[in-house]
Scaffold this motif. Structure first.
Motif, PDB file in Angstrom:
ATOM      1  N   ILE A 162      -0.232  28.191 -20.990  1.00 54.54           N
ATOM      2  CA  ILE A 162      -0.351  27.732 -22.382  1.00 54.54           C
ATOM      3  C   ILE A 162      -1.449  28.542 -23.059  1.00 54.54           C
ATOM      4  O   ILE A 162      -2.612  28.512 -22.627  1.00 54.54           O
ATOM      5  CB  ILE A 162      -0.691  26.224 -22.442  1.00 54.54           C
ATOM      6  N   ASP A 163      -1.104  29.240 -24.107  1.00 58.50           N
ATOM      7  CA  ASP A 163      -2.082  30.059 -24.828  1.00 58.50           C
ATOM      8  C   ASP A 163      -3.151  29.188 -25.486  1.00 58.50           C
ATOM      9  O   ASP A 163      -2.862  28.136 -26.060  1.00 58.50           O
ATOM     10  CB  ASP A 163      -1.388  30.899 -25.905  1.00 58.50           C
ATOM     11  N   HIS A 164      -4.395  29.649 -25.389  1.00 55.90           N
ATOM     12  CA  HIS A 164      -5.538  29.028 -26.087  1.00 55.90           C
ATOM     13  C   HIS A 164      -5.711  27.548 -25.734  1.00 55.90           C
ATOM     14  O   HIS A 164      -6.188  26.755 -26.553  1.00 55.90           O
ATOM     15  CB  HIS A 164      -5.373  29.165 -27.616  1.00 55.90           C
ATOM     16  N   LYS A 166      -7.761  26.083 -23.563  1.00 55.35           N
ATOM     17  CA  LYS A 166      -9.151  25.634 -23.432  1.00 55.35           C
ATOM     18  C   LYS A 166      -9.744  25.275 -24.804  1.00 55.35           C
ATOM     19  O   LYS A 166     -10.417  24.252 -24.952  1.00 55.35           O
ATOM     20  CB  LYS A 166     -10.007  26.704 -22.762  1.00 55.35           C
ATOM     21  N   ALA A 167      -9.473  26.137 -25.772  1.00 56.41           N
ATOM     22  CA  ALA A 167      -9.989  25.857 -27.116  1.00 56.41           C
ATOM     23  C   ALA A 167      -9.389  24.566 -27.664  1.00 56.41           C
ATOM     24  O   ALA A 167     -10.085  23.752 -28.291  1.00 56.41           O
ATOM     25  CB  ALA A 167      -9.675  27.025 -28.042  1.00 56.41           C
ATOM     26  N   TYR A 168      -8.096  24.357 -27.444  1.00 57.52           N
ATOM     27  CA  TYR A 168      -7.432  23.136 -27.894  1.00 57.52           C
ATOM     28  C   TYR A 168      -8.031  21.919 -27.192  1.00 57.52           C
ATOM     29  O   TYR A 168      -8.310  20.884 -27.809  1.00 57.52           O
ATOM     30  CB  TYR A 168      -5.931  23.230 -27.603  1.00 57.52           C
ATOM     31  N   ASN A 169      -8.243  22.058 -25.895  1.00 58.24           N
ATOM     32  CA  ASN A 169      -8.794  20.966 -25.102  1.00 58.24           C
ATOM     33  C   ASN A 169     -10.207  20.610 -25.553  1.00 58.24           C
ATOM     34  O   ASN A 169     -10.577  19.435 -25.660  1.00 58.24           O
ATOM     35  CB  ASN A 169      -8.793  21.367 -23.622  1.00 58.24           C
ATOM     36  N   ASP A 170     -11.007  21.648 -25.836  1.00 62.07           N
ATOM     37  CA  ASP A 170     -12.380  21.408 -26.295  1.00 62.07           C
ATOM     38  C   ASP A 170     -12.407  20.727 -27.655  1.00 62.07           C
ATOM     39  O   ASP A 170     -13.271  19.876 -27.917  1.00 62.07           O
ATOM     40  CB  ASP A 170     -13.140  22.734 -26.373  1.00 62.07           C
ATOM     41  N   LEU A 171     -11.458  21.068 -28.497  1.00 63.93           N
ATOM     42  CA  LEU A 171     -11.434  20.520 -29.849  1.00 63.93           C
ATOM     43  C   LEU A 171     -10.912  19.084 -29.882  1.00 63.93           C
ATOM     44  O   LEU A 171     -11.472  18.225 -30.579  1.00 63.93           O
ATOM     45  CB  LEU A 171     -10.576  21.413 -30.750  1.00 63.93           C
ATOM     46  N   HIS A 172      -9.837  18.822 -29.124  1.00 60.89           N
ATOM     47  CA  HIS A 172      -9.163  17.528 -29.232  1.00 60.89           C
ATOM     48  C   HIS A 172      -9.493  16.555 -28.098  1.00 60.89           C
ATOM     49  O   HIS A 172      -9.108  15.375 -28.170  1.00 60.89           O
ATOM     50  CB  HIS A 172      -7.647  17.737 -29.294  1.00 60.89           C
ATOM     51  N   GLY A 177      -5.462  16.848 -24.232  1.00 61.33           N
ATOM     52  CA  GLY A 177      -5.101  18.005 -23.419  1.00 61.33           C
ATOM     53  C   GLY A 177      -4.185  17.621 -22.271  1.00 61.33           C
ATOM     54  O   GLY A 177      -3.219  18.334 -21.971  1.00 61.33           O
ATOM     55  N   ASP A 178      -4.454  16.486 -21.628  1.00 62.22           N
ATOM     56  CA  ASP A 178      -3.583  16.006 -20.543  1.00 62.22           C
ATOM     57  C   ASP A 178      -2.179  15.715 -21.056  1.00 62.22           C
ATOM     58  O   ASP A 178      -1.174  15.994 -20.380  1.00 62.22           O
ATOM     59  CB  ASP A 178      -4.171  14.745 -19.909  1.00 62.22           C
ATOM     60  N   ARG A 179      -2.100  15.157 -22.266  1.00 58.73           N
ATOM     61  CA  ARG A 179      -0.774  14.869 -22.838  1.00 58.73           C
ATOM     62  C   ARG A 179       0.013  16.149 -23.046  1.00 58.73           C
ATOM     63  O   ARG A 179       1.216  16.212 -22.755  1.00 58.73           O
ATOM     64  CB  ARG A 179      -0.925  14.125 -24.170  1.00 58.73           C
ATOM     65  N   VAL A 180      -0.668  17.185 -23.531  1.00 56.06           N
ATOM     66  CA  VAL A 180      -0.002  18.471 -23.756  1.00 56.06           C
ATOM     67  C   VAL A 180       0.513  19.046 -22.430  1.00 56.06           C
ATOM     68  O   VAL A 180       1.632  19.575 -22.350  1.00 56.06           O
ATOM     69  CB  VAL A 180      -0.969  19.462 -24.442  1.00 56.06           C
ATOM     70  N   ILE A 181      -0.275  18.947 -21.386  1.00 53.77           N
ATOM     71  CA  ILE A 181       0.138  19.469 -20.081  1.00 53.77           C
ATOM     72  C   ILE A 181       1.353  18.705 -19.556  1.00 53.77           C
ATOM     73  O   ILE A 181       2.312  19.304 -19.059  1.00 53.77           O
ATOM     74  CB  ILE A 181      -1.038  19.397 -19.086  1.00 53.77           C
TER      75      ILE A 181
END
Length: 228
Positions: A162-164, A166-172, A177-181
């Motif tokens: 998944i591109d970027h 870490k940045a998404y995880n840090d922001l949200h 982030g777990d939901r996205v995974i």
């Protein structure tokens, strides 16, 4: 990888039969003639699987299993009861204690071999599975690819990240982030079902990295296009 199997039986002839049936080049068979000896063996070097007789003079198989399941270090070791006590009540009792399978003596060698092989495979995959997606992890991925190479089977291998992320995880936050995974894992499985329903494999390397293996290289282009 060498599989370590502990065979616990106070009968020497019974141990010899199990050795003859289960011996393989990639297996290390260890033997114990009683319950106390079996527990010592487990403490010194935990096996991948235990075949456990139910009736033994010093410590019964039920007592051994109870101690194994009560210890965090040994509670996940697969255990198969191999015993002459084959009535339904005894089997139910064994499963309630935490046995993974139950084989009655005299047993059919091919059936016992299939049960042992299947339980070892499932246990290995469960231990390496990613807790978030439940997909097989690194050891299972390596085993799957190695098996296909050794069998000279044609296959396509995909590494998906998944591109970027870490940045998404840090922001949200980690929950989002777990939901996205998890959603990504579901989408990957959906793509596999649509493009490679037969002989497909999905694994979760860790973090936001996944692996897909298909049994048909011809479908790889359509699958890759759909993934992007």
């Amino acid at each position: 990888m060498t599989q370590r199997i502990l065979i616990v039986d106070d009968d020497e002839a019974g141990r010899a039969v199990l050795k003859r049936v289960l011996q393989k080049p990639d297996r290390d068979l260890v033997f114990a003639g009683g319950g106390e000896e079996a527990l010592r063996c487990v403490r010194e070097n935990p096996p991948d699987l235990i075949l456990l007789d139910k009736r033994m003079p010093d410590l019964s198989g039920a007592d051994v299993l109870t101690r194994l399941r009560g210890d965090a270090r040994t509670q996940m070791i697969p255990v198969i009861f191999v015993t002459g006590q084959g009535d339904v009540k005894e089997k139910v009792s064994g499963f309630e204690l935490g046995a993974d399978d139950y084989v009655t003596k005299p047993f059919e060698p091919t059936e016992l071999t299939a049960r042992v092989d299947g339980l070892l495979k499932r246990a290995g995959r469960q231990l390496s599975a990613n807790p978030l997606t439940k997909l097989p992890g690194g050891p299972a991925i390596e085993e799957e690819v190695t098996r296909r190479i050794e069998a000279r089977e044609p296959f396509a291998f995909f590494y998906v990240d998944i591109d970027h992320f870490k940045a998404y995880n840090d922001l949200h936050g980690y929950r989002e982030g777990d939901r996205v995974i998890r959603d990504t894992a579901d989408l990957l499985l959906l793509c596999l079902r649509q493009h490679a329903p037969q002989g497909a494999f999905a694994g979760h390397v860790g973090g936001a990295a996944f692996v897909l293996v298909t049994g048909s290289p011809e479908t790889s282009k359509d699958l890759a296009k759909d993934l992007t």
